[in-house]
Design a protein around this motif. Structure first.
Motif, PDB file in Angstrom:
ATOM      1  N   THR A   1       5.349  -9.514 -34.476  1.00  0.00           N
ATOM      2  CA  THR A   1       4.253  -8.440 -34.050  1.00  0.00           C
ATOM      3  C   THR A   1       4.506  -7.299 -35.011  1.00  0.00           C
ATOM      4  O   THR A   1       5.331  -7.537 -35.974  1.00  0.00           O
ATOM      5  N   ARG A   2       3.380  -6.691 -35.002  1.00  0.00           N
ATOM      6  CA  ARG A   2       3.426  -5.361 -35.816  1.00  0.00           C
ATOM      7  C   ARG A   2       4.745  -4.545 -35.657  1.00  0.00           C
ATOM      8  O   ARG A   2       5.246  -4.029 -36.624  1.00  0.00           O
TER       9      ARG A   2
ATOM     10  N   LEU B   1      -2.709  -8.854 -38.788  1.00  0.00           N
ATOM     11  CA  LEU B   1      -2.471  -7.773 -37.668  1.00  0.00           C
ATOM     12  C   LEU B   1      -3.278  -6.508 -38.319  1.00  0.00           C
ATOM     13  O   LEU B   1      -3.630  -5.895 -37.315  1.00  0.00           O
TER      14      LEU B   1
END
Length: 317
Positions: free
Chosen positions: A7-8, A197
């Motif tokens: 994820t970020r 993202l």
């Protein structure tokens, strides 16, 4: 975006972890004097060849080493590498004060083996290709209890490589296309995931040698494959197989895979040297080679980011 395990938060944490330990490399706008590799497009070169180890690999390796426990580091580090990841692990080990063992295939340039030894790493040359060296490294890691760091199939390595995309899109948010070389897939898995993202519409093009189409063949088959042989001088782009982590991230986030020949990489490396004063190894010039050859189609008016992923002189002269 994806159920895959990055994820970020992972990329931001990696950026914080490696800040001040590796270089935030510059982006050079390519302005050709004689031959324009991307007519009508803006071409931006991310100079990862300027890292202290000479390649982007130091990002993932440093993020991983800095994530280890004291006990894991005290056991000693071990990996197998075509050269660049080994240098990254040796760099991280030197910073952390722990020993490192690096297995290299016979195709590794002697200059990289010498540099590893200068940094205090134990160097073992084993097998014709990376897969052979890796098998030996895994066996020794198990026998001696060493902490093994995979060059591409580790989320911490992938997150470290993805910090390149964070920097590129922070410095030049107008980039609409990224062209990235592929070996095992750690670089493009990290860059593509982090970039998507940030901007789901960004186009990601991956580049492999014709003589080592590991991911191209896997995409065609719909699953991981193992190549029967490797036929390229770009040893850092030449594993016979990849891993599920990388295959999954690349399948989810990379829009297109293209192939380039060794002569095309050599011509691109010569262009980087004569037109931009950039010394790139064959693998470092692969992304630009895809643009120059037309394999990676670049539209007029687009802004294209190209990662010059490794330093060297094997493509010059």
């Amino acid at each position: 975006m994806s159920s895959l395990p990055l994820t970020r938060v992972d990329f931001d944490a990696a950026a914080t972890r490696i800040s001040g330990k590796v270089r935030r490399t510059p982006t050079l706008e390519a302005v050709a004097c004689k031959s324009d590799p991307a007519p009508g497009a803006r071409l931006l070169l991310k100079l990862e060849n300027l890292q202290p180890t000479g390649s982007f690999k130091v990002r993932g390796a440093t993020n991983t080493v800095m994530s280890l426990s004291d006990e894991e580091k005290a056991r000693g580090l071990i990996t197998a590498s075509g050269g660049n990841h080994g240098l990254g692990v040796a760099f991280g080990a030197s910073m952390s004060g722990c020993p490192a063992v690096i297995y290299l295939p016979e195709s590794t340039p002697s200059s990289k083996a010498a540099k590893l030894q200068e940094w205090g790493a134990e160097v073992i040359v084993h097998g014709a290709v990376w897969d052979d060296a890796n098998e030996a490294a895994l066996a020794r890691a198990e026998a001696e209890g060493l902490t093994y760091i995979h060059p591409f199939a580790d989320p911490r390595v992938v997150a470290g490589q993805g910090t390149i995309a964070l920097e590129m899109l922070e410095d030049n948010p107008e980039i609409d296309t990224l062209v990235v070389a592929i070996g095992g897939g750690g670089l493009i898995a990290g860059v593509a995931t982090a970039a998507k993202l940030r901007n789901p519409d960004i186009r990601i093009i991956g580049v492999e040698p014709i003589g080592a189409p590991t991911h191209h063949a896997a995409r065609a088959a719909g699953h991981l494959v193992t190549l029967e042989k490797i036929e390229t001088a770009a040893g850092t782009l030449a594993p016979r197989t990849s891993a599920e982590l990388n295959f999954g991230l690349i399948s989810a986030h990379v829009d297109e895979l293209v192939l380039v020949s060794d002569p095309e990489m050599k011509t691109a490396a010569e262009w980087l040297w004569t037109e931009a004063g950039v010394a790139a190894e064959l693998s470092g010039a692969a992304a630009l080679a895809a643009i120059r050859s037309g394999g990676a189609a670049v539209e007029a008016g687009s802004c294209v980011g190209v990662i010059v992923c490794g330093a060297g002189t094997d493509g010059i002269g």
